[in-house]
Motif scaffolding. Structure first.
Motif, PDB file in Angstrom:
ATOM      1  N   ASP A  16      10.748  21.191  -4.915  1.00 27.85           N
ATOM      2  CA  ASP A  16      12.082  20.688  -5.198  1.00 27.85           C
ATOM      3  C   ASP A  16      11.949  19.169  -5.270  1.00 27.85           C
ATOM      4  OD1 ASP A  16      14.678  19.776  -5.238  1.00 27.85           O
ATOM      5  OD2 ASP A  16      15.350  20.955  -3.517  1.00 27.85           O
ATOM      6  N   PRO A  17      11.738  18.630  -6.477  1.00 25.30           N
ATOM      7  CA  PRO A  17      11.531  17.184  -6.610  1.00 25.30           C
ATOM      8  C   PRO A  17      12.693  16.342  -6.095  1.00 25.30           C
ATOM      9  CG  PRO A  17      10.913  18.336  -8.624  1.00 25.30           C
ATOM     10  CD  PRO A  17      11.596  19.336  -7.746  1.00 25.30           C
ATOM     11  N   ASP A  18      13.917  16.857  -6.171  1.00 27.45           N
ATOM     12  CA  ASP A  18      15.071  16.094  -5.686  1.00 27.45           C
ATOM     13  C   ASP A  18      14.992  15.851  -4.179  1.00 27.45           C
ATOM     14  OD1 ASP A  18      16.111  15.970  -8.243  1.00 27.45           O
ATOM     15  OD2 ASP A  18      17.343  17.765  -7.979  1.00 27.45           O
ATOM     16  N   ASN A  19      14.437  16.824  -3.444  1.00 21.51           N
ATOM     17  CA  ASN A  19      14.312  16.706  -1.988  1.00 21.51           C
ATOM     18  C   ASN A  19      12.896  16.382  -1.540  1.00 21.51           C
ATOM     19  OD1 ASN A  19      17.040  17.277  -1.258  1.00 21.51           O
ATOM     20  ND2 ASN A  19      16.660  19.370  -1.903  1.00 21.51           N
ATOM     21  N   ASN A  20      11.989  16.168  -2.491  1.00 25.91           N
ATOM     22  CA  ASN A  20      10.598  15.809  -2.215  1.00 25.91           C
ATOM     23  C   ASN A  20       9.925  16.834  -1.295  1.00 25.91           C
ATOM     24  OD1 ASN A  20       8.444  14.153  -2.761  1.00 25.91           O
ATOM     25  ND2 ASN A  20       8.845  12.797  -1.041  1.00 25.91           N
ATOM     26  N   GLU A  21      10.099  18.121  -1.618  1.00 20.23           N
ATOM     27  CA  GLU A  21       9.489  19.225  -0.879  1.00 20.23           C
ATOM     28  C   GLU A  21       8.560  19.998  -1.803  1.00 20.23           C
ATOM     29  OE1 GLU A  21      11.845  21.674   2.175  1.00 20.23           O
ATOM     30  OE2 GLU A  21      13.274  21.099   0.623  1.00 20.23           O
ATOM     31  N   TYR A  22       7.370  20.317  -1.313  1.00 23.44           N
ATOM     32  CA  TYR A  22       6.392  21.040  -2.137  1.00 23.44           C
ATOM     33  C   TYR A  22       5.587  22.004  -1.284  1.00 23.44           C
ATOM     34  CZ  TYR A  22       7.555  17.384  -5.396  1.00 23.44           C
ATOM     35  OH  TYR A  22       8.253  16.550  -6.205  1.00 23.44           O
ATOM     36  N   ASP A  41       7.020  17.650   2.998  1.00 22.06           N
ATOM     37  CA  ASP A  41       8.444  17.347   3.102  1.00 22.06           C
ATOM     38  C   ASP A  41       8.546  15.835   3.281  1.00 22.06           C
ATOM     39  OD1 ASP A  41      11.162  17.259   3.493  1.00 22.06           O
ATOM     40  OD2 ASP A  41      11.139  18.347   5.390  1.00 22.06           O
ATOM     41  N   ALA A  65       7.040  23.502 -10.013  1.00 24.00           N
ATOM     42  CA  ALA A  65       7.464  22.109 -10.195  1.00 24.00           C
ATOM     43  C   ALA A  65       6.273  21.197 -10.469  1.00 24.00           C
ATOM     44  CB  ALA A  65       8.180  21.638  -8.928  1.00 24.00           C
TER      45      ALA A  65
END
Length: 75
Positions: A16-22, A41, A65
């Motif tokens: 989720d690039p908006d929340n910088n989670e991978y 995170d 993503a």
């Protein structure tokens, strides 16, 4: 989640690039029976097992993503 596991195992990066989670599997773990995955995170980075990786993908609604450092998923 079988599809998500299959994709992780061939190098797809979920995030989720908006929340910088991978969540992803490092290249060194590809092909390993019980691989270690990575959860990022923000600035935090943790090693997690496949079960936890799949749980995070599900509860965080992560999708394939582009990672800001590693780039596009391989699939």
């Amino acid at each position: 989640m079988i599809l998500a596991e299959s994709k992780l195992r061939v190098g797809v990066i979920y995030g989720d690039p908006d929340n910088n989670e991978y969540v992803y599997m490092p290249g060194s773990e590809l092909g390993v029976k019980d691989p270690v995955c990575v959860y990022e995170d923000g600035e935090l980075r943790s090693d997690i097992d496949m079960h936890e990786a799949l749980r995070l993908i599900r509860v965080r609604s992560l999708k394939p993503a582009r990672h800001p450092v590693w780039g596009e998923s391989s699939c």
